[in-house]
Motif scaffolding. Structure first.
Motif, mmCIF file in Angstrom:
data_model
loop_
_atom_site.group_PDB
_atom_site.id
_atom_site.type_symbol
_atom_site.label_atom_id
_atom_site.label_comp_id
_atom_site.label_asym_id
_atom_site.label_seq_id
_atom_site.Cartn_x
_atom_site.Cartn_y
_atom_site.Cartn_z
ATOM 1 N N GLN A 161 0.832 -1.201 0.000
ATOM 2 C CA GLN A 161 0.000 0.000 0.000
ATOM 3 C C GLN A 161 0.867 1.251 0.000
ATOM 4 N N ILE A 162 0.485 2.207 -0.839
ATOM 5 C CA ILE A 162 1.133 3.523 -0.869
ATOM 6 C C ILE A 162 0.042 4.569 -0.648
ATOM 7 N N ASP A 163 0.227 5.404 0.354
ATOM 8 C CA ASP A 163 -0.775 6.432 0.632
ATOM 9 C C ASP A 163 -0.084 7.649 1.212
ATOM 10 N N ALA A 164 -0.864 8.688 1.494
ATOM 11 C CA ALA A 164 -0.357 9.900 2.132
ATOM 12 C C ALA A 164 -0.936 9.982 3.543
ATOM 13 N N ASP A 165 -0.314 10.798 4.372
ATOM 14 C CA ASP A 165 -0.711 10.908 5.781
ATOM 15 C C ASP A 165 -1.888 11.890 5.908
ATOM 16 N N HIS A 166 -3.087 11.378 5.670
ATOM 17 C CA HIS A 166 -4.268 12.238 5.681
ATOM 18 C C HIS A 166 -4.700 12.608 7.097
ATOM 19 N N ILE A 167 -4.308 11.826 8.077
ATOM 20 C CA ILE A 167 -4.592 12.220 9.464
ATOM 21 C C ILE A 167 -3.828 13.498 9.784
ATOM 22 N N SER A 168 -2.541 13.511 9.429
ATOM 23 C CA SER A 168 -1.728 14.705 9.641
ATOM 24 C C SER A 168 -2.242 15.878 8.821
ATOM 25 N N GLY A 169 -2.616 15.628 7.566
ATOM 26 C CA GLY A 169 -3.098 16.707 6.713
ATOM 27 C C GLY A 169 -4.335 17.381 7.267
ATOM 28 N N SER A 170 -5.257 16.576 7.775
ATOM 29 C CA SER A 170 -6.487 17.142 8.343
ATOM 30 C C SER A 170 -6.206 17.876 9.647
ATOM 31 N N ARG A 171 -5.295 17.354 10.431
ATOM 32 C CA ARG A 171 -4.901 18.056 11.665
ATOM 33 C C ARG A 171 -4.309 19.421 11.322
ATOM 34 N N GLN A 172 -3.460 19.453 10.299
ATOM 35 C CA GLN A 172 -2.855 20.730 9.897
ATOM 36 C C GLN A 172 -3.922 21.729 9.460
ATOM 37 N N ALA A 173 -4.912 21.259 8.718
ATOM 38 C CA ALA A 173 -5.973 22.147 8.225
ATOM 39 C C ALA A 173 -6.771 22.740 9.378
ATOM 40 N N PRO A 191 -17.295 10.017 1.360
ATOM 41 C CA PRO A 191 -17.938 8.820 1.908
ATOM 42 C C PRO A 191 -16.979 8.009 2.786
ATOM 43 N N LEU A 192 -17.485 7.501 3.889
ATOM 44 C CA LEU A 192 -16.645 6.769 4.836
ATOM 45 C C LEU A 192 -16.318 5.353 4.379
ATOM 46 N N VAL A 193 -16.759 4.950 3.178
ATOM 47 C CA VAL A 193 -16.333 3.659 2.625
ATOM 48 C C VAL A 193 -14.892 3.747 2.128
ATOM 49 N N TYR A 194 -14.342 4.961 2.031
ATOM 50 C CA TYR A 194 -12.953 5.147 1.640
ATOM 51 C C TYR A 194 -12.102 5.404 2.883
ATOM 52 N N SER A 195 -10.967 4.739 2.956
ATOM 53 C CA SER A 195 -10.095 4.909 4.119
ATOM 54 C C SER A 195 -9.606 6.351 4.238
ATOM 55 N N ASN A 196 -9.454 7.041 3.101
ATOM 56 C CA ASN A 196 -9.027 8.442 3.147
ATOM 57 C C ASN A 196 -10.025 9.305 3.916
ATOM 58 N N SER A 197 -11.309 9.025 3.731
ATOM 59 C CA SER A 197 -12.340 9.782 4.441
ATOM 60 C C SER A 197 -12.279 9.497 5.937
ATOM 61 N N VAL A 198 -12.059 8.242 6.277
ATOM 62 C CA VAL A 198 -11.928 7.854 7.692
ATOM 63 C C VAL A 198 -10.730 8.556 8.312
ATOM 64 N N ASP A 199 -9.614 8.591 7.588
ATOM 65 C CA ASP A 199 -8.408 9.250 8.092
ATOM 66 C C ASP A 199 -8.622 10.749 8.281
ATOM 67 N N ARG A 200 -9.295 11.378 7.338
ATOM 68 C CA ARG A 200 -9.546 12.808 7.464
ATOM 69 C C ARG A 200 -10.410 13.106 8.689
ATOM 70 N N LEU A 201 -11.443 12.297 8.889
ATOM 71 C CA LEU A 201 -12.309 12.489 10.054
ATOM 72 C C LEU A 201 -11.522 12.298 11.347
ATOM 73 N N GLN A 202 -10.645 11.303 11.370
ATOM 74 C CA GLN A 202 -9.833 11.070 12.564
ATOM 75 C C GLN A 202 -8.930 12.266 12.846
ATOM 76 N N GLY A 203 -8.324 12.826 11.796
ATOM 77 C CA GLY A 203 -7.462 13.980 11.976
ATOM 78 C C GLY A 203 -8.213 15.197 12.478
#
Length: 339
Positions: A161-173, A191-203
């Protein structure tokens, strides 16, 4: 007389030697190899791609599997175009080709089909959901031992898996909006069916909790399209006194929100602060230019292709799943700087 036979006569070797040189299979002296290549170039001869594939037992293609999304032009979306550009850059540099395939939304993906037909040597999967259908399809690939990588998503399973740190990105925002004096933030997620959406919400939740503002957020969901942001602008306008800032989970939704609220007399940077996500080219030309989170999509695609090619091009390469999470960075522009 076949061109291969002509190459053999000019180079003074057998046809079998010509085949070994042009397929790259088997030992050949460097001087012999040079004579064969010079003769082939002189005659303009290149072996059949099908024949080469048969000899090498490889297709020399990397598959890229995309979802079919109704009314969404994937290749015009910054997210997909940048990742595909990164993949294409790397496969071309390594002498491979990229084979793009699609699967219908709502149906269980048949990721392994192209492997069965020997069309691809490895595949990169974009737009994977945390759904039962997608998880089953990924499990089949893994169990069959086919090399693949999920890009722009993650699962707890042992897959590459290759992804970006969306938890950090949302925290920064969120931290940026709070530093600008915002006290009532509306979050428009995907939509929360995508892990990116889950990560953003967590951040987002993490940043608000650290600021002592847990649960003090208006929450909406779009589908990452500009249209969904535009439609949600109407709902946000109805509660305009309940927020002074908006964080949107991607630039397309943020642009739709900006447009819809502007039509109702509300301007970003004046009546509310706005932060998007992705750092697309469009974010730089909005009025005002949009504060957003830069995501290295090109690098995500390039790294995924590089790591997979390392595996398929070397029998000695490790097949242990690889995982990388790339850093993101907040880019501050006018839309979040209240006048």
């Amino acid at each position: 007389m076949t061109k291969r036979k002509q190459v053999a006569e000019i180079a003074g070797v057998s046809e079998a030697t010509v085949s070994r040189v042009l397929s790259g299979v088997g030992p050949v002296r460097e001087e012999t190899r040079r004579r064969v290549l010079e003769a082939a170039e002189r005659l303009g001869y290149t072996p059949s791609a099908i024949a080469r594939s048969f000899v090498l037992q490889k297709s020399e293609n990397i598959g890229v599997i995309l979802p079919v999304l109704p009314k969404v032009h994937l290749f015009s979306a910054y997210y997909y175009s940048e990742i595909l550009s990164g993949i294409g850059h790397e496969v071309e540099r390594r002498g491979y080709s990229m084979l793009v395939q699609f699967h219908q939304a709502g149906e269980e993906p048949q990721y392994e089909t192209a492997f069965h037909k020997r069309k691809i040597d490895a595949c990169i999967i974009l737009g994977a959901k945390n759904s039962e259908e997608d998880m089953r399809a990924l499990a089949k690939l893994h169990q069959a031992g086919y090399p693949f990588c999920i890009v722009g998503g993650r699962t707890p399973d042992p897959y590459s898996q290759i992804d970006a740190d969306h938890i950090s990105g949302s925290r920064q925002a969120i931290s940026h909006l709070l530093e600008q004096g915002s006290k009532r933030i509306a979050f428009v997620n995907g939509p929360l069916v995508y892990s990116n959406s889950v990560d953003r919400l967590q951040g987002v939740n993490s940043a608000l909790a650290d600021a002592g503002m847990a649960k003090q957020m208006l929450y909406y969901e779009g589908n990452y399209s500009r249209k969904s942001g535009y439609e949600l602008a109407g709902q946000l306008y109805e509660v305009r006194h309940q927020f002074d800032a908006i964080f949107a989970a991607n630039d397309r939704m943020a642009i739709g929100l900006m447009q819809g609220l502007k039509e109702r007399g509300m301007e970003a940077g004046r009546d509310y602060a706005l932060v998007g996500y992705d750092d697309s080219e469009a974010a730089r030309v909005t009025d005002p230019p949009m504060t957003t989170v830069h995501v290295p999509f090109f690098e995500m695609g390039r790294i995924a292709a590089s790591r997979l090619l390392d595996i398929v091009c070397s029998s000695a390469a490790s097949t242990t799943p690889f995982k990388e999470t790339l850093e993101v960075e907040l880019v501050v522009r006018g839309s979040s700087m209240m006048k």
